[in-house]
Design a protein around this motif. Structure first.
Motif, PDB file in Angstrom:
ATOM      1  N   LEU A 274       0.744  -1.105   0.036  1.00 25.98           N
ATOM      2  CA  LEU A 274       0.305   0.218   0.069  1.00 25.98           C
ATOM      3  C   LEU A 274       0.895   1.336   0.085  1.00 25.98           C
ATOM      4  CD1 LEU A 274      -2.554  -1.088   2.699  1.00 25.98           C
ATOM      5  CD2 LEU A 274      -2.675  -1.453   0.129  1.00 25.98           C
ATOM      6  N   ASP A 275       0.317   2.303  -0.446  1.00 22.18           N
ATOM      7  CA  ASP A 275       0.989   3.773  -0.606  1.00 22.18           C
ATOM      8  C   ASP A 275       1.097   4.310   1.003  1.00 22.18           C
ATOM      9  OD1 ASP A 275      -1.228   5.554  -0.032  1.00 22.18           O
ATOM     10  OD2 ASP A 275      -1.808   4.685  -1.679  1.00 22.18           O
ATOM     11  N   LEU A 276       2.032   5.367   1.411  1.00 24.49           N
ATOM     12  CA  LEU A 276       2.083   5.621   2.422  1.00 24.49           C
ATOM     13  C   LEU A 276       0.948   6.114   3.352  1.00 24.49           C
ATOM     14  CD1 LEU A 276       4.237   6.329   4.752  1.00 24.49           C
ATOM     15  CD2 LEU A 276       4.570   8.551   3.768  1.00 24.49           C
ATOM     16  N   LYS A 277       0.114   6.770   2.565  1.00 26.01           N
ATOM     17  CA  LYS A 277      -1.176   7.470   3.561  1.00 26.01           C
ATOM     18  C   LYS A 277      -2.200   6.215   3.875  1.00 26.01           C
ATOM     19  CE  LYS A 277      -0.900  11.794   3.600  1.00 26.01           C
ATOM     20  NZ  LYS A 277      -1.367  12.602   4.743  1.00 26.01           N
ATOM     21  N   LEU A 278      -2.363   5.250   2.767  1.00 24.16           N
ATOM     22  CA  LEU A 278      -3.032   4.174   3.323  1.00 24.16           C
ATOM     23  C   LEU A 278      -2.620   3.312   4.464  1.00 24.16           C
ATOM     24  CD1 LEU A 278      -5.851   2.867   2.455  1.00 24.16           C
ATOM     25  CD2 LEU A 278      -4.756   1.653   0.548  1.00 24.16           C
ATOM     26  N   ARG A 279      -1.093   3.051   4.217  1.00 23.05           N
ATOM     27  CA  ARG A 279      -0.606   2.290   5.128  1.00 23.05           C
ATOM     28  C   ARG A 279      -1.066   2.863   6.790  1.00 23.05           C
ATOM     29  NH1 ARG A 279       4.300   2.253   2.056  1.00 23.05           N
ATOM     30  NH2 ARG A 279       5.300   3.281   3.763  1.00 23.05           N
ATOM     31  N   GLN A 280      -0.469   4.227   6.583  1.00 18.00           N
ATOM     32  CA  GLN A 280      -0.998   4.899   7.988  1.00 18.00           C
ATOM     33  C   GLN A 280      -2.447   4.795   8.475  1.00 18.00           C
ATOM     34  OE1 GLN A 280       0.583   8.520   6.845  1.00 18.00           O
ATOM     35  NE2 GLN A 280       2.787   8.221   7.876  1.00 18.00           N
ATOM     36  N   HIS A 281      -3.107   4.875   7.643  1.00 14.78           N
ATOM     37  CA  HIS A 281      -4.823   4.579   7.637  1.00 14.78           C
ATOM     38  C   HIS A 281      -5.020   3.502   8.338  1.00 14.78           C
ATOM     39  CE1 HIS A 281      -8.879   5.185   7.718  1.00 14.78           C
ATOM     40  NE2 HIS A 281      -9.066   4.120   6.749  1.00 14.78           N
ATOM     41  N   MET A 282      -4.218   2.179   7.650  1.00 12.08           N
ATOM     42  CA  MET A 282      -4.715   0.792   7.714  1.00 12.08           C
ATOM     43  C   MET A 282      -3.913   0.617   9.155  1.00 12.08           C
ATOM     44  SD  MET A 282      -6.883  -0.393   5.794  1.00 12.08           S
ATOM     45  CE  MET A 282      -6.600  -1.919   6.516  1.00 12.08           C
ATOM     46  N   ARG A 283      -3.065   1.282   9.730  1.00 13.97           N
ATOM     47  CA  ARG A 283      -2.628   0.945  10.924  1.00 13.97           C
ATOM     48  C   ARG A 283      -3.389   1.119  11.984  1.00 13.97           C
ATOM     49  NH1 ARG A 283       3.295   4.392  10.766  1.00 13.97           N
ATOM     50  NH2 ARG A 283       4.202   3.334   8.838  1.00 13.97           N
ATOM     51  N   ARG A 284      -4.085   2.338  11.988  1.00 14.88           N
ATOM     52  CA  ARG A 284      -5.166   2.544  12.712  1.00 14.88           C
ATOM     53  C   ARG A 284      -6.347   1.659  12.703  1.00 14.88           C
ATOM     54  NH1 ARG A 284      -3.759   7.948  10.757  1.00 14.88           N
ATOM     55  NH2 ARG A 284      -5.895   7.642   9.415  1.00 14.88           N
ATOM     56  N   GLU A 285      -6.826   1.084  11.509  1.00 12.34           N
ATOM     57  CA  GLU A 285      -7.920   0.250  11.455  1.00 12.34           C
ATOM     58  C   GLU A 285      -7.447  -1.052  11.999  1.00 12.34           C
ATOM     59  OE1 GLU A 285      -9.883   0.133   7.944  1.00 12.34           O
ATOM     60  OE2 GLU A 285     -10.570   1.997   7.838  1.00 12.34           O
ATOM     61  N   LEU A 286      -6.325  -1.552  11.699  1.00 11.35           N
ATOM     62  CA  LEU A 286      -5.963  -2.941  12.142  1.00 11.35           C
ATOM     63  C   LEU A 286      -5.907  -2.872  13.692  1.00 11.35           C
ATOM     64  CD1 LEU A 286      -3.006  -4.012   9.924  1.00 11.35           C
ATOM     65  CD2 LEU A 286      -5.127  -5.086  10.462  1.00 11.35           C
ATOM     66  N   ARG A 287      -5.246  -1.808  14.458  1.00  8.32           N
ATOM     67  CA  ARG A 287      -5.317  -1.706  15.864  1.00  8.32           C
ATOM     68  C   ARG A 287      -6.612  -1.562  16.573  1.00  8.32           C
ATOM     69  NH1 ARG A 287      -3.127  -3.514  20.367  1.00  8.32           N
ATOM     70  NH2 ARG A 287      -2.421  -1.883  21.697  1.00  8.32           N
ATOM     71  N   ASP A 288      -7.444  -0.677  15.809  1.00  8.26           N
ATOM     72  CA  ASP A 288      -8.893  -0.797  16.412  1.00  8.26           C
ATOM     73  C   ASP A 288      -9.498  -2.036  16.355  1.00  8.26           C
ATOM     74  OD1 ASP A 288      -8.548   1.909  16.938  1.00  8.26           O
ATOM     75  OD2 ASP A 288      -9.641   2.776  15.073  1.00  8.26           O
ATOM     76  N   LEU A 289      -9.462  -2.685  15.048  1.00  6.35           N
ATOM     77  CA  LEU A 289     -10.165  -3.991  14.980  1.00  6.35           C
ATOM     78  C   LEU A 289      -9.610  -4.948  15.952  1.00  6.35           C
ATOM     79  CD1 LEU A 289     -10.083  -4.398  11.166  1.00  6.35           C
ATOM     80  CD2 LEU A 289     -12.016  -4.550  12.585  1.00  6.35           C
ATOM     81  N   GLN A 290      -8.280  -5.103  16.182  1.00  7.43           N
ATOM     82  CA  GLN A 290      -7.701  -6.066  17.369  1.00  7.43           C
ATOM     83  C   GLN A 290      -8.388  -5.739  18.812  1.00  7.43           C
ATOM     84  OE1 GLN A 290      -5.357  -5.348  19.862  1.00  7.43           O
ATOM     85  NE2 GLN A 290      -5.338  -7.372  20.594  1.00  7.43           N
ATOM     86  N   LYS A 291      -8.433  -4.297  19.029  1.00  9.17           N
ATOM     87  CA  LYS A 291      -8.897  -4.208  20.163  1.00  9.17           C
ATOM     88  C   LYS A 291     -10.288  -4.358  20.553  1.00  9.17           C
ATOM     89  CE  LYS A 291      -5.863  -0.305  21.607  1.00  9.17           C
ATOM     90  NZ  LYS A 291      -5.955   1.142  21.645  1.00  9.17           N
ATOM     91  N   LEU A 292     -11.243  -3.958  19.248  1.00  5.52           N
ATOM     92  CA  LEU A 292     -12.809  -4.673  19.253  1.00  5.52           C
ATOM     93  C   LEU A 292     -12.663  -6.117  19.493  1.00  5.52           C
ATOM     94  CD1 LEU A 292     -15.535  -3.516  18.725  1.00  5.52           C
ATOM     95  CD2 LEU A 292     -15.081  -3.969  16.378  1.00  5.52           C
ATOM     96  N   THR A 293     -11.963  -6.860  18.838  1.00  6.66           N
ATOM     97  CA  THR A 293     -12.145  -8.238  18.862  1.00  6.66           C
ATOM     98  C   THR A 293     -11.551  -9.116  19.877  1.00  6.66           C
ATOM     99  OG1 THR A 293     -10.289  -8.754  17.526  1.00  6.66           O
ATOM    100  CG2 THR A 293     -12.462  -8.376  16.201  1.00  6.66           C
TER     101      THR A 293
END
Length: 362
Positions: A163-182
């Motif tokens: 992924l490009d830099l901006k999308l990688r940074q966005h997906m970092r947050r999403e991954l972390r949020d999903l991990q906390k949620l599940t």
């Protein structure tokens, strides 16, 4: 304990790629394995997932010994670097795939798929084909498909690298949020220190098949325990030196740049070869010829060699005169230093405090 790896060795022929790996990962932890290409991190992930059998040692997942347990019978899901989504299936069909394989009834599958679509915010794309999605949307579908079978451990092999830099940074947050949620235990493989530091509860740094250090991101950055970790995690300026004198609060170290006072609790003796590491943000400086400040113990006069502008930060690279044997520039970070970065002929007096130096024995 979520995942426990004990005394794991892995050999391919006469080549040892993993050497006595010992890691304990807590239940519900976001744990990253960080290291350069070829260090053995993906091999370790394949051992945890069951796609490879270790030469020796043990892997326990939630207390159960995984020796002889096939990959499809382990309580894990693996997200590959290329995601391995099915382009001939819709989003909902991709998510449901693992449940179909397990012959779950259709009503349960529909309920789980809808719940996951809501979790990843892709309800309106459920009937879309995979090739119609963006890179970030594909990442979310891959995660939902892996979570659908309710694994105890989710294994991720550099899933953001394409992924490009901006999308990688966005997906970092999403991954972390999903991990906390599940609450699922995540084991994340990466060579990108930014990813590891931003998302993880704990990070294991690997080099040449060996675990160099396991710590929190903050501890890794502020207190690296080996020269490899100090140089690999974050930017660092490295000085080779020799202890030439014991001081009441530390030692005096001789380097090609001069003698530096270093605070140290270690009982290192005179004559010991050491490496000194100083983070770029720890340097202060004044231009040579500017109104002098009070004398400082640890200071060097250097010329500006080059600079790079990175928006909120300017990197300034400094060097000694052309006859100096030092091959690596010193880097300092400085905000709002556009004027300074244009003065490539300027000289700076750079200084730093003794407690800002990390000293490690070589």
């Amino acid at each position: 304990m979520g995942v426990s790896i004990k005394n794991v060795f892995m050999k391919f022929g006469n080549t040892t790629v993993l050497k006595d790996i010992n890691i304990d990962i807590l239940q519900g932890e976001f744990f990253s394995i960080l290291g350069p290409s070829g260090c053995g991190k993906t091999t370790l992930l394949k051992i945890i997932s069951g796609f490879l059998e270790q030469t020796s040692g043990e892997v326990h997942i939630y207390g159960e010994d995984m020796s002889g347990v096939d990959a499809n019978k382990r309580p894990t899901s693996l997200i590959f670097q290329n995601l391995a989504l099915f382009p001939n299936m819709s989003v909902k069909e991709n998510i449901a795939f693992g449940l179909d394989v397990k012959q779950i009834d259709s009503k349960t599958i529909e309920k789980k798929v809808n719940k996951l679509l809501n979790m990843i915010s892709l309800e309106e794309y459920k009937d879309s084909m995979i090739d119609d999605l963006s890179g970030g949307q594909k990442q979310r579908v891959a995660i939902a498909r892996a979570l659908a079978v309710e694994p105890k451990v989710l294994l991720l092999d550099e899933p953001l690298s394409a992924l490009d830099l901006k999308l990688r940074q966005h997906m970092r947050r999403e991954l972390r949020d999903l991990q906390k949620l599940t609450g699922v235990t995540f084991i994340y493989i990466t060579h990108d220190q930014g990813e590891a530091l931003a998302m993880s509860d704990k990070v294991a740094v690997m080099s040449k098949g060996v675990i160099e250090q396991i710590s929190t991101p903050q501890e890794l950055y502020n207190n690296p325990r080996t020269p490899f970790v100090a140089s690999f995690v974050g930017e660092n300026n490295e000085f080779n030196g020799e202890i030439i004198e014991k001081l009441p609060t530390g030692v005096l170290v001789k380097t090609l740049y001069g003698n530096f006072k270093v605070k140290s609790k270690d009982s290192l003796q005179v004559g010991t070869n050491v490496k000194l590491f100083i983070r770029p943000e720890r340097f202060s400086f004044i231009e040579v010829g500017a109104k002098s400040q009070k004398p400082r113990d640890n200071s060097i006069i250097l010329d500006i060699n080059s600079s790079s502008f990175e928006g909120a930060m300017v990197n300034i690279y400094l060097k000694r005169d052309k006859n100096d044997l030092i091959k690596k520039d010193i880097m300092i970070h400085k905000k709002n230093s556009e004027n300074l970065s244009s003065k490539l002929s300027a000289s700076l007096k750079v200084f730093f405090d003794d407690h800002d130096i990390l000293l490690l024995e070589t």
